[in-house]
Design an enzyme around this catalytic site. Structure first.
Site, PDB file in Angstrom:
ATOM      1  N   ALA A 501     -12.834  86.994  14.359  1.00 30.15           N
ATOM      2  CA  ALA A 501     -13.174  87.943  13.009  1.00 30.15           C
ATOM      3  C   ALA A 501     -12.535  87.374  11.754  1.00 30.15           C
ATOM      4  O   ALA A 501     -11.288  86.503  11.687  1.00 30.15           O
ATOM      5  CB  ALA A 501     -12.126  89.448  13.412  1.00 30.15           C
ATOM      6  N   GLU A 664      -0.171  77.232  -1.725  1.00 32.40           N
ATOM      7  CA  GLU A 664      -1.163  78.306  -1.524  1.00 32.40           C
ATOM      8  C   GLU A 664      -2.331  78.557  -2.839  1.00 32.40           C
ATOM      9  O   GLU A 664      -1.894  77.677  -3.866  1.00 32.40           O
ATOM     10  CB  GLU A 664      -0.263  79.928  -1.770  1.00 32.40           C
ATOM     11  CG  GLU A 664       0.561  79.788  -0.640  1.00 32.40           C
ATOM     12  CD  GLU A 664       0.095  80.124   0.741  1.00 32.40           C
ATOM     13  OE1 GLU A 664      -1.045  80.737   0.792  1.00 32.40           O
ATOM     14  OE2 GLU A 664       0.416  79.723   1.589  1.00 32.40           O
ATOM     15  N   ASP A 675       8.600  82.573   0.698  1.00 33.24           N
ATOM     16  CA  ASP A 675       8.083  81.857   1.656  1.00 33.24           C
ATOM     17  C   ASP A 675       9.150  81.104   2.575  1.00 33.24           C
ATOM     18  O   ASP A 675       9.129  81.330   3.725  1.00 33.24           O
ATOM     19  CB  ASP A 675       6.896  80.946   1.467  1.00 33.24           C
ATOM     20  CG  ASP A 675       6.335  80.202   3.023  1.00 33.24           C
ATOM     21  OD1 ASP A 675       5.763  80.858   3.652  1.00 33.24           O
ATOM     22  OD2 ASP A 675       6.498  79.137   3.139  1.00 33.24           O
ATOM     23  N   LYS A 679      11.044  82.392   6.066  1.00 33.66           N
ATOM     24  CA  LYS A 679      11.357  81.373   7.329  1.00 33.66           C
ATOM     25  C   LYS A 679      12.943  81.354   7.748  1.00 33.66           C
ATOM     26  O   LYS A 679      13.184  81.380   8.845  1.00 33.66           O
ATOM     27  CB  LYS A 679      10.755  80.061   7.067  1.00 33.66           C
ATOM     28  CG  LYS A 679       9.551  79.823   6.957  1.00 33.66           C
ATOM     29  CD  LYS A 679       8.940  78.452   6.417  1.00 33.66           C
ATOM     30  CE  LYS A 679       7.534  78.312   6.109  1.00 33.66           C
ATOM     31  NZ  LYS A 679       7.117  76.846   6.122  1.00 33.66           N
ATOM     32  N   GLY A 794       0.034  72.124   6.323  1.00 34.25           N
ATOM     33  CA  GLY A 794      -1.279  71.573   6.770  1.00 34.25           C
ATOM     34  C   GLY A 794      -1.960  72.101   7.878  1.00 34.25           C
ATOM     35  O   GLY A 794      -1.237  72.512   8.799  1.00 34.25           O
TER      36      GLY A 794
END
Length: 816
Positions: A501, A664, A675, A679, A794
C-alpha cells in the site's frame, strides 16, 4: 479375497462409474472381489432433503427430480456404451414412482417413521450397485448383484445398526461359492429377516465394506475415494499437508472421529479386530499408493496428523454439589444417551468442581435441557451453580501412537497455538496418549490447525508481509526481497509479500504479489483502503503469522499499531513516530505485543542498519548499566557538517546534501533537530528513562521559524544569510583542534541535542559524510566506551535493517 468400496465421489457420473469399473476389472483378474457401493454422488443428501421437505409440507419433487436426473445420466451413458438398459430403466422408473408415493404419505402424516426413512435412504445404494453391475458386464466382467440380505443387522435399530458377522459369514461365503468373479453389494444398510431395511449409520458404506472384509477374512479392504489418502492435515486448510503412507488403526480412528472424513471411524472396528489392512486410494489417481491402515504402522514419527472437528458446542456443568458425589458422570452421560446425543469428549477438573463435554452444535440445546432436567434438584438447592453452553467451537486434535514415547509433545502443541494467538478453552487427552485435543473458538480453528501443522511438520519458515509505504525505503526493501529470494530458499525460508500500500491504494494478492511488476499492479489494481482493510487481509487470506512493515512517516498509522498487534500481526517499523508518542502508548505497544505473542520490532528507528537497539538492550539485560551516551544520529547532518569542515559554506552544504538526496524533501525538517531528538528519546526509553519528547532539550541547527515563508527551492539562497555565522563557528572550533557536529547526548538523567565543537581526536570527531556513530559508556565499557559506527542514512541500509527485523518475525517450526 479383496473387498473394495467406492464412495459417492467416485460415482459422480458415468465417467466415475467407468473408472471405478476398470479398477474392479483389473483387481478381479487376480482374485475374487466383493464390491460395496455408495449412492451416486449427492443422492443421499437429496433424499434427506426430500424427506425433510415432505415432513414440513413443502415441495419434495424438486430434490426427487435432481436424484432422477443424476441417476438417469448414468443409465444414458451405459446405453451410449452399447448396453441394453431396458431393465435398468424399468427399475429406475419404478423406484421414482415408489419414492414419490412414500413422500406423499409422509407429507400427509407430517412425520417420517424411522422404518420408512431407512427404506427411502437405502434406495440410493440399491440403484447405484445395480448400475455398477451393469457397467462391469459392459466391461466383460463376471459380476453378480446381490441385495443386502447378506448383511443381517445384529439389533433392531433402523438408522444406526451393526452387522451380525456370525450370520453374515456363511451367507457371504455361499454367495461367493456360486462362482462370480465379482460380487456387487449396496452399502449403507442391511436387511432383517422380515425384509426390512436397517441403516448402518451415516457413511455406513465404509462400515458395510469393513464388515464384509471381516466376515470373509479378506486379504485387504480398499476404500476408493477422490482423495489420495489420509493427510497430515486437511489440505484445503493447510497447503503443505502431505499424504501419510501408513497409519495405525488407533490413529485412523482418532483422525476419522475428529474430522478427517477419510473413512468412517465405525468401519475401523471390525478391521482392527480381525487385523485386516485397509487401503485408502484415489479412484482418479489409481497409481498412487495411498494410505495403508494396519497394525504394523511405524511409531518412529511421534505425531502422525492433525484433525479438525468443526461445529462443536462445549457444555460445562459446575458446582460444589459435584464434589465427592458418586455417579455424577454416570447420570450426566445417561441423560444424554437417553436423547441419543453423542459425546465427543469429556473432561473433569481435578477438584471435581466441574465437568466439560463437547457435542455437535445441532445437539447443544437438547443436551442443555437434558442436563437441566437431570440436575434439577441440585440446581434448585444451589449445588450446581450453572450449566453453560459455548457454541461455535471446534476441536483440534493431535494424533500419533508415538506421542507416548516422546516428551514435550503437549508443550509444543500448546506453544504453537499460543504463538498463533489462539485461546485454548479445553484440553483433553486419552489414557492411550494417541490423541491430544484442544477446544477452541471456531473462528480460531484454521489458525490453530495451521499453527499446529507448522510446529510438527513444517521445515520451511513462512513469512507473510504486508508493506505499508513504498517510497524510497519501501521500494528498496521490495528490491532486496527479490534479490535475496534464492538465499532465503537455501535457508528454508519463504517470504511472500501479500499486500502493498501507498498512502492512497492497497494491493492484495491471493497468494503472493509478483514483485517484478508491483508498481503497475498497485497503480492498476489497488483500491482505496483504511486500517480495517489491512486487518481484514489476515482473515481473508488465512494468514497465520503475518507481519505489517511500516516504511511510511505517517503518525496516524503509527497510532494504529496497537490494533494491528491485537489483531494478530507482527509490526516492523522504520517509522519512528510510534516510539516517540506519549509514554503510555509506548508501554501499551509492548504490553499488547506480549499479550498476543506478537513481535514489535524497530531496530532502524535510531541507526538505520546499525544494531543500536539490540546492542543496548542486550547490555542492560546482562546486568550492565548506562553511564552516558553521545552520538551523531543524523546522516544528513553528518553530511552537512562534514562539508562545513572542508570549507564549504553552510548554504552550499545544505544545497549539495539536498541534491544528493541525503535530506528530507524539506531540509528544515533535518535542521530543526527534531529527528535527532526522536532518536535520542527512543534510546533513553530503551534504557529505562521515563521521558516525553518535550523533555528533550533541542537546540536546532537553524532558528525555529527561519525562512518559514520560503519555498524549498528558495531555501539555499535564504540560508546564505547564515554562512558567515557558521564560518566563524567552524574557525573557532578548528582553533581548538575541534570540529562542529550535531550531537545527541544523555548525561546525568538529561537529554540534549545541539551543535557541539567535538575534539577532532575523539570518536565523534571523525564522523562525517553521512556516517552515524554512537558512543556508549557503561559499567562494563569504561574507560574506553563501546562505539558503533556506520552509515545511518540512505534507503539501502535502512531497508536492510528493516529486512533483518522482518526475518526475526519468522516462525522456526523446529524451535517449538
Amino acid at each position: 479375497m479383496l473387498v473394495q468400496k467406492f464412495g459417492g465421489s467416485s460415482l459422480a457420473n458415468v465417467e466415475g462409474f467407468r473408472a471405478s469399473g476398470e479398477l474392479i476389472r483389473k483387481f478381479a483378474e487376480d482374485e475374487p472381489v466383493v464390491v460395496v457401493l455408495s449412492a451416486v454422488y449427492g443422492v443421499t443428501n437429496l433424499l434427506i432433503e426430500a424427506i425433510d421437505a415432505a415432513v414440513a409440507g413443502e415441495d419434495y419433487r424438486r430434490p426427487v427430480a435432481d436424484i432422477v436426473a443424476a441417476e438417469q445420466a448414468v443409465v444414458d451413458g451405459l446405453a451410449e456404451g452399447g448396453l441394453d438398459v431396458a431393465e435398468l430403466q424399468e427399475v429406475l422408473d419404478e423406484r421414482r414412482e415408489r419414492l414419490l408415493k412414500r413422500l406423499e404419505g409422509i407429507r400427509l402424516l407430517e412425520n417420517c417413521p424411522d422404518e420408512s426413512r431407512a427404506e427411502i435412504l437405502a434406495s440410493g445404494e440399491n440403484l447405484s450397485s445395480r448400475l455398477m453391475t451393469a457397467m462391469l458386464r459392459l466391461q466383460n466382467v463376471d459380476a453378480r448383484w446381490s441385495d443386502t440380505d447378506l448383511l443381517p443387522p445384529a439389533d433392531e435399530s433402523w438408522l444406526d445398526s451393526v452387522v451380525d458377522l456370525d450370520l453374515a459369514r456363511p451367507r457371504l461365503r455361499h454367495a461367493m461359492d456360486e462362482g462370480p468373479q465379482v460380487l456387487v453389494l449396496p452399502g449403507f444398510h442391511g436387511r432383517n429377516d422380515a425384509g426390512g431395511y436397517q441403516l448402518l449409520g451415516r457413511n455406513g458404506s465404509d462400515y458395510s465394506a469393513a464388515a464384509v472384509a471381516a466376515a470373509l477374512k479378506a486379504r485387504c479392504c480398499q476404500i476408493w475415494k477422490d482423495v489420495d489418502g489420509f493427510y497430515s492435515a486437511d489440505p484445503r486448510l493447510v497447503s503443505n499437508a502431505r499424504v501419510l503412507p501408513e497409519v495405525s488403526y488407533a490413529e485412523a480412528m482418532e483422525l476419522s472421529f475428529y474430522g478427517a472424513g477419510v473413512i468412517s471411524s465405525k468401519a475401523l472396528a471390525p478391521l482392527a479386530a480381525t487385523g485386516i489392512p485397509c487401503e485408502i486410494r484415489n479412484t482418479y489417481a489409481p497409481d498412487l499408493p495411498g494410505t495403508v491402515v494396519h497394525a504394523g504402522a511405524s511409531r518412529e514419527t511421534a505425531v502422525r496428523g492433525i484433525s479438525l472437528l468443526d461445529h462443536v458446542a462445549a457444555i460445562t456443568i459446575a458446582g460444589t454439589g459435584l464434589r465427592g458425589r458418586v455417579g455424577v458422570a454416570h447420570r450426566l452421560m445417561g441423560a444424554l444417551a437417553q436423547r441419543s446425543i453423542s459425546v465427543l469428549l469429556i473432561v473433569q477438573s481435578s477438584s471435581e468442581y466441574s465437568i466439560t463435554l463437547c457435542v455437535g452444535t445441532e445437539q447443544a440445546e437438547i443436551a442443555r435441557k437434558a442436563l437441566e432436567e437431570e440436575f434439577h434438584f441440585e440446581r434448585l438447592h444451589g449445588l450446581v451453580s450453572d450449566i453453560t453452553v459455548l457454541e461455535e467451537r471446534a476441536v483440534v486434535t493431535l494424533v500419533g501412537d508415538g506421542m507416548k514415547h516422546n516428551r514435550g509433545i503437549a508443550a509444543r502443541f500448546l506453544t504453537a497455538n499460543s504463538a498463533a494467538g489462539v485461546n485454548v478453552e479445553v484440553i483433553a487427552q486419552g489414557s492411550t496418549e494417541c490423541g491430544i485435543s484442544l477446544v477452541v473458538d471456531r473462528r480460531d480453528a484454521v489458525a490453530a490447525t495451521r499453527a499446529s501443522h507448522t510446529a510438527f511438520f513444517g521445515h520451511i519458515s513462512h513469512i507473510d508481509v504486508i508493506l505499508l509505504g513504498c517510497g524510497n525505503v519501501g521500494g528498496e526493501l521490495l528490491e532486496q526481497f527479490q534479490r535475496q529470494s534464492a538465499k532465503l530458499e537455501e535457508n528454508q525460508q519463504e517470504l511472500r509479500v501479500r499486500a502493498i500500500a501507498d498512502s492512497r491504494r492497497l494491493l492484495v494478492a491471493s497468494d503472493a504479489i509478483d514483485l517484478a511488476g508491483w508498481k503497475e499492479q498497485l497503480e492498476n489494481e489497488g483500491r482505496e483502503y483504511g486500517i480495517e482493510d489491512v486487518i481484514a487481509v489476515k482473515d481473508a487470506l488465512g494468514l497465520l503469522n503475518p507481519t505489517v512493515v511500516d516504511c511510511s512517516t505517517d503518525e496516524g498509522l503509527a497510532r494504529r499499531y496497537v490494533e494491528l498487534l491485537a489483531s494478530g500481526f507482527n509490526v516492523v517499523c522504520a517509522n519512528k513516530k510510534a516510539n516517540t508518542l506519549d509514554q503510555a502508548y509506548y508501554h501499551e505497544l509492548r504490553d499488547t505485543a506480549s499479550r498476543n505473542f506478537r513481535k514489535f520490532l524497530y531496530e532502524t528507528n535510531v541507526g538505520a542498519g546499525l544494531p543500536v537497539i539490540d546492542t543496548m538492550v542486550g547490555l542492560l539485560r546482562s546486568g550492565d548499566r548506562l553511564r552516558g551516551f553521545e552520538g551523531i544520529l543524523s546522516g544528513s547532518l553528518s553530511m552537512i557538517f562534514g562539508m562545513l569542515e572542508d570549507g564549504m559554506s553552510f548554504s552550499e552544504a545544505v544545497k549539495k546534501a539536498m541534491g544528493l538526496g541525503f535530506t528530507e524533501p524539506d531540509p528544515r525538517d533535518d535542521l530543526s533537530g527534531m529527528d535527532v531528538a526522536r532518536k535520542l528519546l527512543i534510546i533513553a526509553r530503551e534504557v529505562g528513562m521515563r521521558l516525553e519528547l518535550d523533555d528533550i532539550e533541542v537546540m536546532p541547527v537553524i532558528e525555529e521559524g527561519f525562512a518559514a515563508d520560503a519555498g524549498i527551492d528558495e531555501l539555499p539562497e535564504r540560508m546564505k544569510a547564515m554562512d558567515e555565522a557558521f564560518a566563524e563557528r567552524v574557525a573557532a572550533a578548528r582553533a581548538d583542534n575541534a570540529v562542529l557536529r550535531y550531537v545527541g547526548r544523555i548525561a546525568d538523567g538529561q537529554c540534549r541535542v545541539s551543535v557541539e565543537a567535538v575534539p577532532a581526536d575523539k570518536p565523534l570527531g571523525a564522523i562525517r559524510d553521512g556516517e552515524n556513530a554512537l558512543v556508549i559508556h557503561t559499567d562494563y565499557y569504561q574507560p574506553i566506551p563501546m562505539v558503533l559506527r556506520g552509515y545511518g542514512a540512505g534507503a539501502a541500509v535502512t531497508a536492510a535493517g528493516v529486512f533483518a527485523d522482518v526475518l526475526r518475525t519468522a516462525w522456526r517450526p523446529l524451535d517449538f
